[in-house]
Scaffold this motif. Structure first.
Motif, PDB file in Angstrom:
ATOM      1  N   ALA A  74      -0.015  -7.627  14.333  1.00  0.00           N
ATOM      2  CA  ALA A  74       1.630  -7.668  14.121  1.00  0.00           C
ATOM      3  C   ALA A  74       1.473  -5.995  14.328  1.00  0.00           C
ATOM      4  O   ALA A  74       0.834  -5.637  13.973  1.00  0.00           O
ATOM      5  CB  ALA A  74       2.241  -7.836  12.933  1.00  0.00           C
ATOM      6  N   ARG A  75       2.351  -5.753  15.250  1.00  0.00           N
ATOM      7  CA  ARG A  75       2.355  -4.371  15.537  1.00  0.00           C
ATOM      8  C   ARG A  75       3.970  -3.944  15.454  1.00  0.00           C
ATOM      9  O   ARG A  75       5.079  -4.460  15.282  1.00  0.00           O
ATOM     10  CB  ARG A  75       2.445  -3.608  16.482  1.00  0.00           C
ATOM     11  CG  ARG A  75       2.677  -4.476  18.261  1.00  0.00           C
ATOM     12  CD  ARG A  75       2.491  -3.224  18.815  1.00  0.00           C
ATOM     13  NE  ARG A  75       3.823  -3.862  21.071  1.00  0.00           N
ATOM     14  CZ  ARG A  75       4.403  -3.590  20.920  1.00  0.00           C
ATOM     15  NH1 ARG A  75       5.241  -2.077  20.226  1.00  0.00           N
ATOM     16  NH2 ARG A  75       4.611  -3.653  21.946  1.00  0.00           N
ATOM     17  N   GLN A  76       4.266  -2.820  14.971  1.00  0.00           N
ATOM     18  CA  GLN A  76       5.863  -2.509  15.026  1.00  0.00           C
ATOM     19  C   GLN A  76       6.308  -1.723  16.202  1.00  0.00           C
ATOM     20  O   GLN A  76       5.743  -1.209  17.456  1.00  0.00           O
ATOM     21  CB  GLN A  76       6.236  -0.971  13.932  1.00  0.00           C
ATOM     22  CG  GLN A  76       7.871  -0.393  13.621  1.00  0.00           C
ATOM     23  CD  GLN A  76       7.539   0.159  12.816  1.00  0.00           C
ATOM     24  OE1 GLN A  76       6.356   0.874  12.619  1.00  0.00           O
ATOM     25  NE2 GLN A  76       8.539   0.497  11.996  1.00  0.00           N
ATOM     26  N   LEU A  77       7.952  -2.082  16.330  1.00  0.00           N
ATOM     27  CA  LEU A  77       8.603  -1.378  17.471  1.00  0.00           C
ATOM     28  C   LEU A  77       8.603   0.156  18.082  1.00  0.00           C
ATOM     29  O   LEU A  77       8.527   0.880  16.743  1.00  0.00           O
ATOM     30  CB  LEU A  77       9.986  -2.186  17.618  1.00  0.00           C
ATOM     31  CG  LEU A  77      10.733  -1.703  19.317  1.00  0.00           C
ATOM     32  CD1 LEU A  77      10.722  -2.920  19.912  1.00  0.00           C
ATOM     33  CD2 LEU A  77      12.262  -2.365  18.343  1.00  0.00           C
ATOM     34  N   LYS A  78       8.498   0.470  19.390  1.00  0.00           N
ATOM     35  CA  LYS A  78       7.562   2.055  19.384  1.00  0.00           C
ATOM     36  C   LYS A  78       8.809   2.194  20.434  1.00  0.00           C
ATOM     37  O   LYS A  78       9.313   1.636  21.450  1.00  0.00           O
ATOM     38  CB  LYS A  78       6.832   2.112  19.187  1.00  0.00           C
ATOM     39  CG  LYS A  78       5.679   1.482  20.551  1.00  0.00           C
ATOM     40  CD  LYS A  78       4.181   2.658  20.330  1.00  0.00           C
ATOM     41  CE  LYS A  78       3.471   1.857  21.951  1.00  0.00           C
ATOM     42  NZ  LYS A  78       3.279   0.106  21.898  1.00  0.00           N
ATOM     43  N   LEU A  79       9.608   3.361  20.353  1.00  0.00           N
ATOM     44  CA  LEU A  79      10.160   4.318  21.605  1.00  0.00           C
ATOM     45  C   LEU A  79       9.822   4.109  22.977  1.00  0.00           C
ATOM     46  O   LEU A  79      10.095   3.229  23.987  1.00  0.00           O
ATOM     47  CB  LEU A  79      10.191   5.270  21.600  1.00  0.00           C
ATOM     48  CG  LEU A  79      10.571   6.066  19.580  1.00  0.00           C
ATOM     49  CD1 LEU A  79      10.908   7.806  19.570  1.00  0.00           C
ATOM     50  CD2 LEU A  79      12.087   5.107  19.311  1.00  0.00           C
ATOM     51  N   ARG A  80       8.478   4.033  23.046  1.00  0.00           N
ATOM     52  CA  ARG A  80       8.023   3.585  24.418  1.00  0.00           C
ATOM     53  C   ARG A  80       8.187   1.875  24.758  1.00  0.00           C
ATOM     54  O   ARG A  80       8.174   1.586  26.159  1.00  0.00           O
ATOM     55  CB  ARG A  80       6.536   4.426  25.160  1.00  0.00           C
ATOM     56  CG  ARG A  80       5.881   5.454  24.729  1.00  0.00           C
ATOM     57  CD  ARG A  80       4.563   6.081  25.571  1.00  0.00           C
ATOM     58  NE  ARG A  80       4.547   4.957  26.977  1.00  0.00           N
ATOM     59  CZ  ARG A  80       5.381   6.281  27.530  1.00  0.00           C
ATOM     60  NH1 ARG A  80       5.820   7.506  27.277  1.00  0.00           N
ATOM     61  NH2 ARG A  80       5.403   5.601  29.013  1.00  0.00           N
ATOM     62  N   ASP A  81       7.830   1.627  24.073  1.00  0.00           N
ATOM     63  CA  ASP A  81       8.948   0.089  24.541  1.00  0.00           C
ATOM     64  C   ASP A  81       9.664  -0.259  25.566  1.00  0.00           C
ATOM     65  O   ASP A  81      10.460  -0.998  26.111  1.00  0.00           O
ATOM     66  CB  ASP A  81       8.250  -0.925  23.135  1.00  0.00           C
ATOM     67  CG  ASP A  81       7.305  -1.101  23.049  1.00  0.00           C
ATOM     68  OD1 ASP A  81       6.278  -0.705  22.810  1.00  0.00           O
ATOM     69  OD2 ASP A  81       7.374  -1.032  21.263  1.00  0.00           O
TER      70      ASP A  81
END
Ligand code: 4NP
Length: 168
Positions: A74-81
């Motif tokens: 799991a990972r969190q959604l980030k701006l660069r996505d």
């Protein structure tokens, strides 16, 4: 479909341990079956479970249909996505509004973005614009329902990707 190759799709839910990892593996499976050169990944709007493997119940139900979720983390959604992906798919309407809020921040901080945002069920004839219900606090039926919807919605997206490819 953008001209960038490969096209990149990010599936997003709240925790990134139940619905979006399931959607990631199911959508990737159908892209492979239909020979579509598309990269699929997943993330969560929350940071509740960073680095964790998918929920064991999701893994078990998925494996019964031949989908292996065990290698995902799991990972969190980030701006660069919003720059790195072409399409971001929300599992439910809360996810959608959280993603759109982050997209507004990304646009302010990063400028021009690539990603379009839509519901996983956007073009699904069986579950039109319906949420993929969160199975986390429920029983086995909820996990089967996630798989049913991910399969149905993924097939609908495959048709969209093929039509976009023809037009490109
Ligand atoms: P998901 O399910 O968003 O499909 O990964 C959830 C997983 C964890 C939590 C909520 C939903 N939680 O509250 O920890």
């Amino acid at each position: 479909m953008s001209s960038r190759t490969p096209y990149k799709v990010l599936c997003v839910c709240l925790g990134n341990i139940c619905r979006s990892p399931t959607a990631e593996v199911v959508l990737r499976h159908y892209c492979d079956v239909h020979n579509l050169n598309i990269v699929v990944d997943s993330a969560g709007t929350s940071n509740y479970h960073p680095g964790k493997a998918p929920d064991l119940r999701s893994q078990e139900h998925a494996l019964k249909r031949g989908y292996d979720l065990s290698g995902l983390r799991a990972r969190q959604l980030k701006l660069r996505d919003f720059i790195e992906f072409d399409l971001i798919l929300a599992m439910d309407h809360d996810n959608l509004s959280d993603i759109l809020a982050l997209q507004a921040r990304a646009r302010y901080e990063l400028g021009q973005l690539c990603a379009e945002v839509a519901l996983m069920s956007e073009y699904d004839p069986e579950y039109p614009k319906q949420a993929v219900p969160d199975p986390y606090y429920g029983g086995a039926h909820g996990f089967e329902r996630v798989l049913d919807q991910c399969e149905s919605s993924s097939l609908a997206w495959i048709n969209v990707f093929k039509m976009q490819q023809k037009r490109a």
